[in-house]
Design a protein around this motif. Structure first.
Motif, PDB file in Angstrom:
ATOM      1  N   THR A   1     -42.176  88.179 -26.780  1.00 19.59           N
ATOM      2  CA  THR A   1     -42.525  87.875 -25.389  1.00 19.59           C
ATOM      3  C   THR A   1     -42.267  89.072 -24.479  1.00 19.59           C
ATOM      4  O   THR A   1     -43.128  89.456 -23.684  1.00 19.59           O
ATOM      5  N   LEU A   2     -41.075  89.651 -24.591  1.00 23.02           N
ATOM      6  CA  LEU A   2     -40.736  90.772 -23.704  1.00 23.02           C
ATOM      7  C   LEU A   2     -41.585  92.000 -23.995  1.00 23.02           C
ATOM      8  O   LEU A   2     -42.040  92.673 -23.064  1.00 23.02           O
ATOM      9  N   ALA A   3     -41.810  92.305 -25.270  1.00 24.62           N
ATOM     10  CA  ALA A   3     -42.587  93.499 -25.629  1.00 24.62           C
ATOM     11  C   ALA A   3     -44.035  93.399 -25.171  1.00 24.62           C
ATOM     12  O   ALA A   3     -44.688  94.421 -24.962  1.00 24.62           O
ATOM     13  N   SER A   4     -44.536  92.180 -24.984  1.00 29.71           N
ATOM     14  CA  SER A   4     -45.943  92.017 -24.588  1.00 29.71           C
ATOM     15  C   SER A   4     -46.121  91.781 -23.090  1.00 29.71           C
ATOM     16  O   SER A   4     -47.249  91.557 -22.636  1.00 29.71           O
ATOM     17  N   GLU A   5     -45.049  91.835 -22.312  1.00 33.84           N
ATOM     18  CA  GLU A   5     -45.176  91.650 -20.868  1.00 33.84           C
ATOM     19  C   GLU A   5     -46.094  92.719 -20.280  1.00 33.84           C
ATOM     20  O   GLU A   5     -45.952  93.902 -20.590  1.00 33.84           O
ATOM     21  N   VAL A   6     -47.010  92.289 -19.444  1.00 28.09           N
ATOM     22  CA  VAL A   6     -47.915  93.229 -18.782  1.00 28.09           C
ATOM     23  C   VAL A   6     -47.254  93.787 -17.525  1.00 28.09           C
ATOM     24  O   VAL A   6     -47.222  94.987 -17.317  1.00 28.09           O
ATOM     25  N   ASN A   7     -46.739  92.915 -16.707  1.00 29.96           N
ATOM     26  CA  ASN A   7     -46.048  93.324 -15.473  1.00 29.96           C
ATOM     27  C   ASN A   7     -44.573  92.987 -15.609  1.00 29.96           C
ATOM     28  O   ASN A   7     -44.201  91.819 -15.691  1.00 29.96           O
ATOM     29  N   VAL A   8     -43.744  94.019 -15.637  1.00 31.35           N
ATOM     30  CA  VAL A   8     -42.304  93.810 -15.728  1.00 31.35           C
ATOM     31  C   VAL A   8     -41.803  93.370 -14.354  1.00 31.35           C
ATOM     32  O   VAL A   8     -41.990  94.087 -13.370  1.00 31.35           O
ATOM     33  N   PRO A   9     -41.187  92.182 -14.283  1.00 36.27           N
ATOM     34  CA  PRO A   9     -40.725  91.714 -12.974  1.00 36.27           C
ATOM     35  C   PRO A   9     -39.532  92.526 -12.486  1.00 36.27           C
ATOM     36  O   PRO A   9     -38.765  93.069 -13.279  1.00 36.27           O
ATOM     37  N   THR A  10     -39.381  92.609 -11.173  1.00 32.74           N
ATOM     38  CA  THR A  10     -38.207  93.243 -10.589  1.00 32.74           C
ATOM     39  C   THR A  10     -37.119  92.184 -10.513  1.00 32.74           C
ATOM     40  O   THR A  10     -37.296  91.150  -9.873  1.00 32.74           O
ATOM     41  N   ILE A  11     -36.018  92.425 -11.187  1.00 35.35           N
ATOM     42  CA  ILE A  11     -34.903  91.482 -11.210  1.00 35.35           C
ATOM     43  C   ILE A  11     -33.679  92.191 -10.651  1.00 35.35           C
ATOM     44  O   ILE A  11     -33.261  93.222 -11.164  1.00 35.35           O
ATOM     45  N   LEU A  12     -33.128  91.641  -9.598  1.00 42.31           N
ATOM     46  CA  LEU A  12     -31.898  92.167  -9.014  1.00 42.31           C
ATOM     47  C   LEU A  12     -30.735  91.304  -9.487  1.00 42.31           C
ATOM     48  O   LEU A  12     -30.907  90.114  -9.735  1.00 42.31           O
ATOM     49  N   SER A  13     -29.562  91.898  -9.612  1.00 42.08           N
ATOM     50  CA  SER A  13     -28.416  91.139 -10.104  1.00 42.08           C
ATOM     51  C   SER A  13     -27.159  91.487  -9.314  1.00 42.08           C
ATOM     52  O   SER A  13     -27.045  92.571  -8.742  1.00 42.08           O
ATOM     53  N   SER A  14     -26.228  90.530  -9.297  1.00 41.14           N
ATOM     54  CA  SER A  14     -24.979  90.716  -8.552  1.00 41.14           C
ATOM     55  C   SER A  14     -23.899  89.788  -9.103  1.00 41.14           C
ATOM     56  O   SER A  14     -24.158  88.973  -9.989  1.00 41.14           O
ATOM     57  N   ASP A  15     -22.723  89.914  -8.535  1.00 42.77           N
ATOM     58  CA  ASP A  15     -21.606  89.001  -8.803  1.00 42.77           C
ATOM     59  C   ASP A  15     -21.221  88.938 -10.287  1.00 42.77           C
ATOM     60  O   ASP A  15     -20.941  87.868 -10.822  1.00 42.77           O
ATOM     61  N   PHE A  16     -21.161  90.084 -10.930  1.00 46.79           N
ATOM     62  CA  PHE A  16     -20.807  90.125 -12.349  1.00 46.79           C
ATOM     63  C   PHE A  16     -19.334  89.769 -12.545  1.00 46.79           C
ATOM     64  O   PHE A  16     -18.472  90.259 -11.817  1.00 46.79           O
ATOM     65  N   GLN A  17     -19.091  88.921 -13.531  1.00 47.00           N
ATOM     66  CA  GLN A  17     -17.736  88.563 -13.924  1.00 47.00           C
ATOM     67  C   GLN A  17     -17.658  88.605 -15.437  1.00 47.00           C
ATOM     68  O   GLN A  17     -18.572  88.142 -16.126  1.00 47.00           O
ATOM     69  N   LEU A  18     -16.575  89.144 -15.939  1.00 45.76           N
ATOM     70  CA  LEU A  18     -16.398  89.297 -17.378  1.00 45.76           C
ATOM     71  C   LEU A  18     -15.255  88.413 -17.860  1.00 45.76           C
ATOM     72  O   LEU A  18     -14.190  88.371 -17.241  1.00 45.76           O
ATOM     73  N   ILE A  19     -15.491  87.718 -18.955  1.00 43.76           N
ATOM     74  CA  ILE A  19     -14.440  86.979 -19.647  1.00 43.76           C
ATOM     75  C   ILE A  19     -14.340  87.592 -21.032  1.00 43.76           C
ATOM     76  O   ILE A  19     -15.281  87.513 -21.824  1.00 43.76           O
ATOM     77  N   ARG A  20     -13.213  88.216 -21.293  1.00 46.33           N
ATOM     78  CA  ARG A  20     -13.016  88.841 -22.604  1.00 46.33           C
ATOM     79  C   ARG A  20     -12.341  87.817 -23.511  1.00 46.33           C
ATOM     80  O   ARG A  20     -11.211  87.415 -23.255  1.00 46.33           O
ATOM     81  N   ILE A  21     -13.044  87.397 -24.548  1.00 49.15           N
ATOM     82  CA  ILE A  21     -12.535  86.376 -25.455  1.00 49.15           C
ATOM     83  C   ILE A  21     -11.646  87.010 -26.530  1.00 49.15           C
ATOM     84  O   ILE A  21     -10.564  86.519 -26.817  1.00 49.15           O
TER      85      ILE A  21
ATOM     86  N   THR B   1     -28.903  86.427 -10.662  1.00 48.51           N
ATOM     87  CA  THR B   1     -30.107  87.246 -10.488  1.00 48.51           C
ATOM     88  C   THR B   1     -31.007  86.602  -9.436  1.00 48.51           C
ATOM     89  O   THR B   1     -30.910  85.402  -9.145  1.00 48.51           O
ATOM     90  N   PHE B   2     -31.919  87.440  -8.902  1.00 51.21           N
ATOM     91  CA  PHE B   2     -32.856  86.966  -7.890  1.00 51.21           C
ATOM     92  C   PHE B   2     -33.959  88.004  -7.733  1.00 51.21           C
ATOM     93  O   PHE B   2     -33.804  89.156  -8.140  1.00 51.21           O
ATOM     94  N   ASN B   3     -35.073  87.573  -7.182  1.00 47.35           N
ATOM     95  CA  ASN B   3     -36.174  88.483  -6.871  1.00 47.35           C
ATOM     96  C   ASN B   3     -35.815  89.285  -5.620  1.00 47.35           C
ATOM     97  O   ASN B   3     -34.934  88.876  -4.852  1.00 47.35           O
ATOM     98  N   PRO B   4     -36.499  90.411  -5.381  1.00 44.64           N
ATOM     99  CA  PRO B   4     -36.193  91.220  -4.190  1.00 44.64           C
ATOM    100  C   PRO B   4     -36.267  90.433  -2.879  1.00 44.64           C
ATOM    101  O   PRO B   4     -35.546  90.753  -1.931  1.00 44.64           O
ATOM    102  N   ASP B   5     -37.103  89.386  -2.809  1.00 49.75           N
ATOM    103  CA  ASP B   5     -37.197  88.583  -1.588  1.00 49.75           C
ATOM    104  C   ASP B   5     -36.155  87.460  -1.540  1.00 49.75           C
ATOM    105  O   ASP B   5     -36.154  86.638  -0.633  1.00 49.75           O
ATOM    106  N   GLY B   6     -35.272  87.418  -2.535  1.00 51.91           N
ATOM    107  CA  GLY B   6     -34.215  86.407  -2.579  1.00 51.91           C
ATOM    108  C   GLY B   6     -34.600  85.133  -3.309  1.00 51.91           C
ATOM    109  O   GLY B   6     -33.757  84.263  -3.516  1.00 51.91           O
ATOM    110  N   SER B   7     -35.856  85.031  -3.717  1.00 53.91           N
ATOM    111  CA  SER B   7     -36.315  83.819  -4.406  1.00 53.91           C
ATOM    112  C   SER B   7     -35.901  83.817  -5.872  1.00 53.91           C
ATOM    113  O   SER B   7     -35.453  84.827  -6.401  1.00 53.91           O
TER     114      SER B   7
END
Length: 118
Positions: free
Chosen positions: A50-70, A81-87
């Protein structure tokens, strides 16, 4: 340090590298599974295809990363994650495992739409 490493790997899957079949085969664990934002369970081959055949790669923004080390070789990364317009805000979780050669691989990923008004 580990948080930055996993953030970098995770975010590489949000950009042009997500279309790079070779990269995906390196970073996705052989037993990789994902529960998609729409609630479907997919395996490694389906994800790579699916990913390798994507024609238009969406812009994905990310924030608020938290790590749990098991353990020394296993960690869970939570973030938003969210789109640039916040959607299309989503809450995401990724489980990462470090192999014997020191390479981190994505074992499991889930994206869930964020509740309204959060």
């Amino acid at each position: 340090m580990l948080l930055e490493t996993l953030k970098r790997l995770e975010c590489s899957l949000h950009g042009d590298k997500r279309k790079d079949r070779e990269w995906l085969e390196q970073v996705l664990h052989e037993e990789f599974r994902e529960i998609t934002r729409s609630g479907m369970l997919v395996d490694r081959a389906e994800t790579i295809g699916t990913l390798a055949s994507e024609v238009n790669v969406p812009t994905i923004l990310s924030s608020d990363f938290q790590l749990i080390r098991i353990r020394d070789n296993f960690a869970i990364l939570h973030y938003r994650t969210f789109n640039p317009d916040g959607s299309r805000a989503s809450l995401r979780s990724s489980c990462w495992e470090c192999s014997g050669n020191g390479q981190w691989k994505l074992v499991f990923h889930q994206g869930t739409p964020e509740a309204e008004g959060v």
